[in-house]
Scaffold this motif. Structure first.
Motif, PDB file in Angstrom:
ATOM      1  N   GLY A 265     -26.034  -7.184  -3.765  1.00  0.00           N
ATOM      2  CA  GLY A 265     -24.802  -6.420  -3.951  1.00  0.00           C
ATOM      3  C   GLY A 265     -23.858  -6.544  -2.774  1.00  0.00           C
ATOM      4  N   GLN A 266     -24.413  -6.562  -1.578  1.00  0.00           N
ATOM      5  CA  GLN A 266     -23.566  -6.719  -0.391  1.00  0.00           C
ATOM      6  C   GLN A 266     -22.823  -8.050  -0.421  1.00  0.00           C
ATOM      7  N   VAL A 269     -20.033  -7.776  -3.153  1.00  0.00           N
ATOM      8  CA  VAL A 269     -18.908  -6.949  -2.694  1.00  0.00           C
ATOM      9  C   VAL A 269     -18.076  -7.704  -1.655  1.00  0.00           C
ATOM     10  N   ASP A 270     -18.738  -8.414  -0.755  1.00  0.00           N
ATOM     11  CA  ASP A 270     -18.020  -9.190   0.264  1.00  0.00           C
ATOM     12  C   ASP A 270     -17.169 -10.283  -0.380  1.00  0.00           C
ATOM     13  N   LYS A 273     -14.099  -8.771  -1.982  1.00  0.00           N
ATOM     14  CA  LYS A 273     -13.086  -8.431  -0.985  1.00  0.00           C
ATOM     15  C   LYS A 273     -12.263  -9.652  -0.585  1.00  0.00           C
ATOM     16  N   PRO A 279     -15.228  -8.191  -9.692  1.00  0.00           N
ATOM     17  CA  PRO A 279     -16.339  -7.473 -10.320  1.00  0.00           C
ATOM     18  C   PRO A 279     -16.181  -7.410 -11.836  1.00  0.00           C
ATOM     19  N   HIS A 286     -23.014  -1.256  -6.037  1.00  0.00           N
ATOM     20  CA  HIS A 286     -21.849  -1.895  -5.435  1.00  0.00           C
ATOM     21  C   HIS A 286     -20.837  -0.855  -4.951  1.00  0.00           C
ATOM     22  N   GLU A 287     -20.706   0.238  -5.718  1.00  0.00           N
ATOM     23  CA  GLU A 287     -19.793   1.298  -5.299  1.00  0.00           C
ATOM     24  C   GLU A 287     -20.291   1.974  -4.025  1.00  0.00           C
ATOM     25  N   LYS A 290     -19.600  -0.089  -0.963  1.00  0.00           N
ATOM     26  CA  LYS A 290     -18.220   0.020  -0.489  1.00  0.00           C
ATOM     27  C   LYS A 290     -18.027   1.220   0.437  1.00  0.00           C
TER      28      LYS A 290
END
Length: 506
Positions: A265-266, A269-270, A273, A279, A286-287, A290
């Motif tokens: 997930g990290q 998410v990266d 960004k 997503p 994932h939320e 953040k």
């Protein structure tokens, strides 16, 4: 100076340091109790009022026999709606008075906590989180989690993903009238759905031929771990009672399994960004990523949601079909309502499911008779007062000392004949046509600030699953030689015999 004089001085210092505050606290509590007109509730007879070991032994025997809820209900019938047991330094107050539950859960919420009792049981397995924390930490956890379940997609958009898992469940149901135990299938359904929603990927337990070795290990470790947590919750906080290598190995396996999803997930998410990858759907992990990059905090928060969310759906569905199998006329009536509503072939949405009145009655009645959480316990974090249950009439306030415990039995509360009718022990969904429960007398997901944040998600999943099964099968037969509900305790109260039925294809 003589030894006796030194000893006398030491005793005097100890008295001044500890004795005087104790006496002052005793006198202060007495004044507070009298000023509010407080009187103690009835006490159950005890052979050991000092350590309360006889009560602990009775509880252990009731849990082992699968009769904890039943035995507690009997105590309420004998001693009234509020009574107590004592040990040398504290009391445990048992109550099924709605006014007392309202005080504990809502109006006097800050005086009560769960951490002193739950953290010991839960921490090795799920860590410190919303289920087992108090104070600022609980407030922060709640603020982090609650917005997730307030989103519109929980009602409707989530159904699209959930429907895929329900179709896999339907494929596993026999069409030839053979006996099937629905309990493990419902548990796997809830497991697949909740892991996808929380972690972004289902463990695929309803597809046994394709499940990975890691997911299979997680399933076994998870199942064993929650069983031991149930024991740790019901027994005194002594580690040697659950000094079990398999339990500690299970804790390690489930943590490592979730950590792998957090790591994935990290990365996702990266990438999002950086604008490299958008997503595709809402994923709780994932939320949380953040909001924080602390992997321990993320894992703990996920597990503190995953555990009750998974249990609520699997147990509720099992109990619904347990009751339907013993009341086939209810199954027939409910199916008629579902088929009439489905005639336009419109997709099932949260609002359409909610509009099925008799379906809601069946679910309500199941939650009333077979609550997944049969009892709920709080510890007084400070001296406080329960509004009723004391004195000979049972209507006086009760003074509660700091560290006293209040145990509330939803199982017994929901069987009070003065609240739910003379047939309160009978499964009769029709009672909900006219029944308007007294405030704080019907609690399926708790109440107050600690009310279950995922209740709408759970109710939507339960309703949708029932509807899809009933559209496919015209009838149900009970195939369990034991007619009664036998309790088994994990974190929730589940059916020891499962839900052994035959489903008759349409």
């Amino acid at each position: 100076m003589s030894v006796s004089r030194i000893l006398a001085i030491a005793i005097a210092i100890l008295f001044l340091s500890y004795g005087i505050p104790i006496v002052q606290r005793f006198l202060s509590r007495g004044r507070a109790s009298r000023s509010h007109g407080c009187l103690p509730p009835p006490s159950i007879p005890q052979r050991d009022p000092i350590f309360g070991l006889d009560v602990i032994l009775q509880l252990f025997k009731a849990v082992k026999a699968g009769q904890r809820n039943i035995s507690m209900n009997q105590l309420f019938k004998i001693y009234g709606h509020t009574f107590q047991s004592k040990s040398w330094n504290s009391a445990t107050i048992y109550t099924i008075e709605p006014k007392n539950l309202q005080a504990v859960f809502a109006t006097d919420f800050m005086s009560w906590g769960v951490q002193p009792m739950r953290l010991f049981a839960f921490k090795p397995f799920v860590g410190k989180g919303i289920m087992c924390a108090d104070g600022t930490f609980w407030e922060q956890s709640r603020a982090l989690i609650k917005p997730t379940f307030a989103r519109a997609q929980i009602a409707d958009l989530h159904l699209a993903a959930y429907a895929v898992h329900v179709e896999k469940l339907l494929d596993l149901l026999p069409r030839d009238g053979a006996t099937v135990d629905l309990q493990p299938l419902f548990s796997r359904l809830a497991l697949d759905s909740s892991t996808e929603f929380l972690f972004g990927e289902s463990v695929g337990s309803l597809s046994p031929n394709t499940i990975s070795f890691g997911a299979e290990s997680f399933l076994k470790a998870y199942d064993y771990g929650q069983m031991v947590i149930g024991r740790r919750l019901h027994l005194p906080q002594w580690n040697f009672l659950t000094r079990d290598k398999k339990f500690w190995d299970s804790c390690k396996i489930v943590r490592e399994f979730v950590d792998s999803y957090i790591e994935q997930g990290q990365h996702i998410v990266d990438q999002a960004k950086k604008g490299n990858e958008a997503p595709k759907r809402y994923i709780l992990a994932h939320e949380l990523i953040k909001e924080t990059r602390d992997p321990d905090n993320i894992r703990n928060q996920l597990f503190n949601i995953f555990l009750p969310a998974h249990e609520a759906v699997g147990v509720a569905l099992t109990n619904v079909f347990f009751n339907l199998a013993r009341n086939p006329n209810v199954y027939t009536k409910l199916r008629q309502e579902i088929l009439a509503a489905a005639i336009d072939q419109a997709p099932w949405t949260f609002e359409r499911l909610k509009s099925l009145r008799y379906l809601q009655y069946v679910i309500n009645e199941t939650f009333r008779l077979n609550p997944a959480i049969g009892t709920n316990t709080r510890m007084a974090l400070q001296d406080t007062i329960l509004p009723t249950g004391g004195g000979p009439s049972g209507t006086s306030p009760i003074f509660v000392k700091r560290r006293d415990i209040v145990t509330m039995s939803f199982y017994a509360l929901h069987r009070r004949q003065d609240l739910f009718g003379d047939d309160a022990n009978v499964f009769r969904p029709e009672r909900w046509e006219t029944l308007r429960p007294v405030h704080w007398s019907y609690l399926t997901f708790g109440g107050g600030p600690r009310i279950c944040p995922s209740q709408q998600l759970a109710l939507t999943e339960v309703s949708y699953t029932i509807v899809k099964i009933m559209q496919m099968f015209k009838g149900i037969e009970n195939r369990d030689p034991v007619n009664g509900f036998i309790e088994v305790y994990k974190i929730t109260t589940t059916s020891k015999n499962g839900a052994k039925v035959a489903l008759l294809p349409a």
